[in-house]
Motif scaffolding. Structure first.
Motif, mmCIF file in Angstrom:
data_model
loop_
_atom_site.group_PDB
_atom_site.id
_atom_site.type_symbol
_atom_site.label_atom_id
_atom_site.label_comp_id
_atom_site.label_asym_id
_atom_site.label_seq_id
_atom_site.Cartn_x
_atom_site.Cartn_y
_atom_site.Cartn_z
ATOM 1 N N THR A 1 -2.107 -58.271 98.049
ATOM 2 C CA THR A 1 -1.366 -58.531 99.286
ATOM 3 C C THR A 1 -1.032 -60.168 98.974
ATOM 4 O O THR A 1 -1.981 -60.955 98.760
ATOM 5 C CB THR A 1 -2.137 -58.451 100.464
ATOM 6 N N ARG A 2 0.410 -60.387 99.356
ATOM 7 C CA ARG A 2 0.824 -61.843 99.221
ATOM 8 C C ARG A 2 1.878 -61.981 100.464
ATOM 9 O O ARG A 2 2.247 -60.881 101.066
ATOM 10 C CB ARG A 2 1.671 -61.805 97.709
ATOM 11 N N LEU A 3 2.014 -63.410 100.738
ATOM 12 C CA LEU A 3 3.095 -63.576 101.763
ATOM 13 C C LEU A 3 4.306 -62.998 101.517
ATOM 14 O O LEU A 3 4.654 -63.084 100.150
ATOM 15 C CB LEU A 3 3.105 -65.083 102.043
ATOM 16 N N ALA A 4 5.054 -62.301 102.196
ATOM 17 C CA ALA A 4 6.465 -61.995 102.081
ATOM 18 C C ALA A 4 7.332 -62.640 103.109
ATOM 19 O O ALA A 4 6.852 -63.022 104.099
ATOM 20 C CB ALA A 4 6.650 -60.485 102.076
ATOM 21 N N ASP A 5 8.741 -62.526 102.733
ATOM 22 C CA ASP A 5 9.819 -63.219 103.420
ATOM 23 C C ASP A 5 11.037 -62.509 103.320
ATOM 24 O O ASP A 5 11.700 -62.258 102.353
ATOM 25 C CB ASP A 5 10.004 -64.804 102.953
ATOM 26 N N PRO A 6 11.631 -61.881 104.495
ATOM 27 C CA PRO A 6 12.638 -60.960 104.158
ATOM 28 C C PRO A 6 13.902 -61.819 103.495
ATOM 29 O O PRO A 6 14.839 -61.140 103.010
ATOM 30 C CB PRO A 6 12.988 -60.496 105.501
ATOM 31 N N SER A 7 14.140 -63.114 103.959
ATOM 32 C CA SER A 7 15.200 -63.735 103.282
ATOM 33 C C SER A 7 15.119 -64.457 102.066
ATOM 34 O O SER A 7 15.620 -65.264 101.659
ATOM 35 C CB SER A 7 15.351 -65.004 104.273
ATOM 36 N N ARG A 8 13.770 -64.245 101.363
ATOM 37 C CA ARG A 8 13.529 -64.754 99.897
ATOM 38 C C ARG A 8 13.211 -63.414 98.976
ATOM 39 O O ARG A 8 13.091 -62.427 99.394
ATOM 40 C CB ARG A 8 12.581 -65.806 100.078
ATOM 41 N N THR A 9 12.944 -63.834 97.543
ATOM 42 C CA THR A 9 12.683 -63.336 96.507
ATOM 43 C C THR A 9 11.220 -62.658 97.087
ATOM 44 O O THR A 9 10.383 -63.478 97.065
ATOM 45 C CB THR A 9 12.927 -63.760 95.361
ATOM 46 N N THR B 1 -6.307 -66.945 118.278
ATOM 47 C CA THR B 1 -6.118 -66.994 117.034
ATOM 48 C C THR B 1 -4.917 -66.887 116.424
ATOM 49 O O THR B 1 -4.006 -66.568 117.136
ATOM 50 C CB THR B 1 -7.012 -65.769 116.556
ATOM 51 N N PRO B 2 -4.492 -67.449 115.340
ATOM 52 C CA PRO B 2 -3.159 -67.600 114.864
ATOM 53 C C PRO B 2 -2.607 -66.127 114.651
ATOM 54 O O PRO B 2 -3.246 -65.327 114.346
ATOM 55 C CB PRO B 2 -3.037 -68.438 113.598
ATOM 56 N N PRO B 3 -1.267 -65.870 114.899
ATOM 57 C CA PRO B 3 -0.694 -64.387 114.845
ATOM 58 C C PRO B 3 -0.890 -64.241 113.342
ATOM 59 O O PRO B 3 -0.638 -64.945 112.520
ATOM 60 C CB PRO B 3 0.595 -64.511 115.397
ATOM 61 N N PRO B 4 -0.940 -62.721 112.963
ATOM 62 C CA PRO B 4 -0.915 -62.364 111.631
ATOM 63 C C PRO B 4 0.678 -62.692 110.934
ATOM 64 O O PRO B 4 1.467 -62.887 111.686
ATOM 65 C CB PRO B 4 -0.939 -60.947 111.802
ATOM 66 N N THR B 5 0.407 -62.710 109.558
ATOM 67 C CA THR B 5 1.796 -63.381 109.123
ATOM 68 C C THR B 5 2.340 -62.047 108.213
ATOM 69 O O THR B 5 1.624 -60.928 108.119
ATOM 70 C CB THR B 5 1.484 -64.268 107.730
ATOM 71 N N THR B 6 3.560 -62.292 107.878
ATOM 72 C CA THR B 6 4.312 -61.121 107.131
ATOM 73 C C THR B 6 3.705 -61.272 105.744
ATOM 74 O O THR B 6 3.797 -62.204 105.082
ATOM 75 C CB THR B 6 5.721 -61.255 107.432
ATOM 76 N N THR B 7 3.275 -60.019 105.227
ATOM 77 C CA THR B 7 2.886 -60.039 103.769
ATOM 78 C C THR B 7 3.490 -58.837 103.109
ATOM 79 O O THR B 7 4.345 -57.915 103.725
ATOM 80 C CB THR B 7 1.310 -59.836 103.849
ATOM 81 N N THR B 8 3.111 -58.747 101.913
ATOM 82 C CA THR B 8 3.535 -57.479 101.187
ATOM 83 C C THR B 8 3.014 -55.815 101.678
ATOM 84 O O THR B 8 3.587 -55.015 101.125
ATOM 85 C CB THR B 8 3.384 -57.786 99.566
#
Length: 387
Positions: A96-104, A137-144
């Motif tokens: 699992t890695r951080l993911a971003d729909p606007s990046r590679t 708690t901080p919200p979950p982040t978008t990941t792979t």
């Protein structure tokens, strides 16, 4: 006496049938030579042929297909762009890695060193599914691991007709398994050039011969090199510097045309000089990637769009020039694509105007790549029975 004779003759006429008065037909003449009846003489054959009037058989009416062959071979033919048959190591676990729909979001491998490129750190993107303002708690982040789930939820929210498409087809390229694959951008771009205007089977054959140019068999190497590489069974894709230094006639022996050989050599020179790098492709905005790659000979806009979607795993790419996407979108909005005959520019068939496609797809941003992937498969799913 005369009256008796007249009465007798009248009775004979009444008692006689008309068929009896008709003279019998002569019997048919029987030919003594029976073989001649079955096999006519040569002069008779020639006479019959001379009398026969030659006629041209009627041409069968054939219905021309209402649609032309796709000018853009999607999506099956573009699978070679993301194929790593020569350099892909055993598939790693989906970390699992951080993911971003606007990046590679792909794991890119450097064409020069084969090391994995780490994208520049970015601010985590809050999850659209589980974000809550009520928790401390901080919200979950978008990941792979969850980016495809978020994308599908967004598509269904924008248009509920996407639900049967998503339920029937699994978009593997943006799944955790697909995002765990390692991609060599130089190999992917070379594959896209090789596959232009040829079938998928021909492209694979040419690519295999191209790789073989830089991987001679063990018996053709020096004894020391052959002994050192005796355990190597999978050929490796050549580095950009190796391709740039190879003469064009040698490259053409793999089955490449003169123009494609020049395209590959020019692309290799860009990577060898550092004008194109895996790090840039991982970090740069999509507009910059599109501008830099379309500036390379042999890489058109459609090719770069498919590369960004299938190889770089960017999730907000949309191609208005793809014929399969045009057809899928027309069917998605309820049009009869079999009877649609609106012609576009250049004599190519178009099922939907580009402006309309952009307006419809804008609602699905920032996951237009996923939306585009499902438009390729819209005709395989019945979307007209949505409740």
């Amino acid at each position: 006496m005369a009256s008796r004779r007249s009465a007798r003759l009248a009775g004979m006429v009444n008692s006689t049938k008309l068929t009896d008065l008709t003279p019998p037909l002569p019997p048919p003449a029987v030919s003594r030579k029976r073989k001649a009846a079955h096999a006519p003489a040569a002069d008779e054959i020639e006479a019959n042929e001379a009398e026969a009037v030659p006629s041209t058989p009627r041409r069968r009416r054939t219905t021309k297909p209402t649609t032309e062959l796709p000018a853009t071979p999607t999506p099956a033919a573009v699978s070679l762009i993301a194929e790593e048959a020569h350099t892909q190591k055993p598939k790693p676990a989906a970390v699992t890695r951080l993911a971003d729909p606007s990046r590679t979001n792909a794991l890119l491998r450097s064409p020069k060193t084969s090391r994995i490129i780490v994208p520049a750190p970015v601010e985590p993107v809050p999850s659209k599914l589980q974000a809550s303002t009520l928790t401390l708690t901080p919200p979950p982040t978008t990941t792979t691991a969850n980016i495809l789930e978020e994308a599908c939820a967004h598509l269904i929210k924008v248009d509920p007709r996407m639900r049967p498409l998503i339920a029937k087809h699994h978009c593997r390229i943006f799944s955790p398994e697909g995002l765990a694959e390692q991609i060599d951008p130089f190999e992917s771009l070379c594959s896209s050039i090789i596959s232009q205007q040829v079938s998928g089977a021909a492209a694979k054959s040419i690519k295999a011969r191209f790789v073989a140019l830089f991987n001679p068999p063990p018996d053709a190497r020096a004894p020391s090199a052959a002994a050192a590489d005796i355990t190597t069974t999978t050929p490796t894709f050549p580095t950009p510097s190796a391709v740039a230094a190879t003469p064009l006639p040698t490259l053409r022996t793999a089955g490449l045309s003169q123009r494609k050989a020049e395209y590959l050599q020019g692309l290799a020179a860009k990577f060898a000089a550092g004008e194109l790098t895996a790090q840039m492709l991982a970090d740069a905005p999509y507009e910059e990637v599109l501008a830099r790659l379309t500036g390379v000979r042999g890489l058109g806009k459609w090719t770069v769009e498919m590369f960004a979607c299938f190889a770089l795993k960017r999730m907000d790419v949309f191609s208005t020039g793809d014929l399969g996407v045009q057809r899928g979108m027309a069917a998605f909005v309820g049009r009869d694509v079999a009877r649609l005959k609106a012609k576009g520019g250049g004599g190519k068939w178009k099922y939907m105007a580009e402006k309309e496609m952009e307006e419809l797809s804008a609602r699905f941003s920032p996951y237009r790549s996923v939306f585009m992937w499902y438009m390729w498969r819209v005709e395989e799913t019945d979307v007209s029975t949505m409740e």
